[in-house]
Motif scaffolding. Structure first.
Motif, PDB file in Angstrom:
ATOM      1  N   ALA A   3       0.830  -1.209   0.000  1.00 61.47           N
ATOM      2  CA  ALA A   3       0.000   0.000   0.000  1.00 61.47           C
ATOM      3  C   ALA A   3       0.864   1.259   0.000  1.00 61.47           C
ATOM      4  O   ALA A   3       0.537   2.248  -0.660  1.00 61.47           O
ATOM      5  N   LEU A   4       1.973   1.225   0.737  1.00 62.15           N
ATOM      6  CA  LEU A   4       2.871   2.382   0.762  1.00 62.15           C
ATOM      7  C   LEU A   4       3.480   2.619  -0.619  1.00 62.15           C
ATOM      8  O   LEU A   4       3.564   3.758  -1.086  1.00 62.15           O
ATOM      9  N   ALA A   5       3.865   1.537  -1.283  1.00 65.66           N
ATOM     10  CA  ALA A   5       4.439   1.661  -2.623  1.00 65.66           C
ATOM     11  C   ALA A   5       3.428   2.215  -3.617  1.00 65.66           C
ATOM     12  O   ALA A   5       3.795   2.919  -4.570  1.00 65.66           O
ATOM     13  N   THR A  11      13.821  -1.063  -0.860  1.00 64.75           N
ATOM     14  CA  THR A  11      14.918  -0.175  -0.470  1.00 64.75           C
ATOM     15  C   THR A  11      14.455   1.279  -0.468  1.00 64.75           C
ATOM     16  O   THR A  11      14.751   2.044   0.464  1.00 64.75           O
ATOM     17  N   GLY A  12      13.693   1.666  -1.486  1.00 66.22           N
ATOM     18  CA  GLY A  12      13.165   3.027  -1.539  1.00 66.22           C
ATOM     19  C   GLY A  12      12.183   3.306  -0.416  1.00 66.22           C
ATOM     20  O   GLY A  12      12.185   4.405   0.169  1.00 66.22           O
ATOM     21  N   GLY A  46      12.564   6.028   6.834  1.00 64.94           N
ATOM     22  CA  GLY A  46      13.624   6.553   7.674  1.00 64.94           C
ATOM     23  C   GLY A  46      13.549   8.058   7.848  1.00 64.94           C
ATOM     24  O   GLY A  46      13.944   8.592   8.897  1.00 64.94           O
ATOM     25  N   SER A  47      13.012   8.742   6.851  1.00 68.46           N
ATOM     26  CA  SER A  47      12.885  10.201   6.950  1.00 68.46           C
ATOM     27  C   SER A  47      11.711  10.616   7.834  1.00 68.46           C
ATOM     28  O   SER A  47      11.600  11.784   8.216  1.00 68.46           O
ATOM     29  N   GLU A  48      10.812   9.658   8.146  1.00 64.81           N
ATOM     30  CA  GLU A  48       9.612   9.964   8.935  1.00 64.81           C
ATOM     31  C   GLU A  48       9.738   9.513  10.389  1.00 64.81           C
ATOM     32  O   GLU A  48       8.873   9.826  11.203  1.00 64.81           O
TER      33      GLU A  48
END
Length: 346
Positions: free
Chosen positions: A135-137, A192-193, A199-201
């Motif tokens: 879902a995130l992708a 990986t993306g 990681g930024s959140e």
């Protein structure tokens, strides 16, 4: 006396929280677990999926269901009395696992552990955020940046905050550990993306672990010993300045169906309805003629999964019920009509 640890499992609708919890129960390694399961809506599907699993680590009487409202909005009325009853038992559990609704904010729940009747006897061992990689992708939690830029160019005064994006960010901001789940549905480069995006959140030091079907060693999740309630003010939220939080951006309703002669037409109609009405989540059970077991239906966006689980019990009425969840404004009549006409009474 040491405090009883509690693990809060958060994550958006359909991330796999209930599957993860079943895995924890089946691999409890001697721990006596208690579960508090919260659902957005009147019908408890997640609790029904866990109850009756036959595990000594978590008998049915230790599975407590709080339906019809997000736990973050009913802390005083529902959650605190439930916690007090668990803690007051002659033999309290070794560990409490709390599954929040997919629309719940974890921060108000953690703050409840600061209440005097709770904080001396229980502590938040850690907050686990479960993320649906597929879902995130697909971008289900983020703005369409191109459409957003065009709208702002046309009218810069418009408020374009996304309730889905805010909820997603708040769940991540509170997490001590992030499980990027359903990785079997996404390729390696995409994963990986996604990890870089997550990681930024998250706060510095928060680990991101890949999982599929919620399979992970319970020792990784239970026993973090964070004491989250003592540091919750350091975890910012979009809703920190709100005196009262509500879920007016979301709604749910139940579609009642009879016994089905063949589930395939209904599943096809469901897929069409999800696309046509941008339904976020569908879950429930179907009764299929000639089948002794109930058919579990789980839909996250356009992805629909179904399987037969346990047999219908003698005291249960064989009926089909689906919980439909989406952003406010769903055309309930049209959705019910699309699904109801597919019902065949055996």
């Amino acid at each position: 006396m040491s405090k009883i640890p509690a693990t809060v499992i958060t994550g958006f609708l359909g991330a796999g929280k209930t599957t993860l919890i079943r895995h924890l129960i089946e691999n409890a390694a001697g721990r006596r677990l208690a579960l508090i399961i919260n659902e957005f809506g009147d019908v408890g599907v997640d609790g029904a999926l866990v109850q009756g699993c036959g595990e000594e680590a978590c008998p049915d009487e230790d599975i407590i269901e709080l339906a019809n409202g997000c736990i973050c909005c009913t802390v005083a009325d529902d959650f605190l009395p439930t916690m007090q009853r668990l803690l007051d038992r002659p033999t309290p559990p070794d560990h409490i696992i709390i599954e929040t609704s997919g629309l719940a904010l974890p921060k108000p729940l953690v703050k409840a552990f600061q209440w005097p009747d709770i904080r001396t006897r229980a502590t938040v061992d850690g907050v686990i955020a479960l993320i649906d990689a597929d879902a995130l992708a697909a971008g289900r939690f983020a703005h369409d940046e191109a459409a957003l830029a065009a709208a702002r160019a046309a009218d810069p005064t418009l408020d374009h905050d996304s309730p889905l994006e805010e909820l997603f960010e708040d769940q991540l901001a509170c997490a001590d550990l992030v499980l990027l789940n359903k990785t079997d549905l996404v390729d390696a480069d995409t994963l990986t993306g996604l990890e870089q995006e997550l990681g930024s959140e998250t706060r510095p030091g928060v680990r991101i672990i890949r999982t599929a079907k919620g399979q992970i060693d319970p020792a990784i999740l239970l026993g973090l010993e964070v004491g989250v309630e003592d540091q919750i003010d350091a975890r910012p939220s979009h809703h920190d300045d709100e005196e009262d939080h509500d879920h007016d951006d979301f709604e749910s309703f139940i579609v009642d169906l009879g016994e089905l002669g063949n589930p395939e037409p209904l599943l096809t109609a469901l897929a069409d309805a999800i696309t046509a009405h941008d339904i976020l989540r569908v879950k429930g059970f179907l009764a299929v003629a000639g089948r002794p077991a109930r058919l579990v239906v789980q839909a996250v966006g356009p992805r629909i999964q179904h399987h037969y689980d346990r047999h219908w019990q003698p005291e249960e009425r064989r009926a089909s019920r689906l919980v439909v969840i989406g952003q406010t404004g769903l055309d309930r009549a049209a959705i019910e009509a699309a699904l109801g006409v597919q019902t065949v009474v055996a």
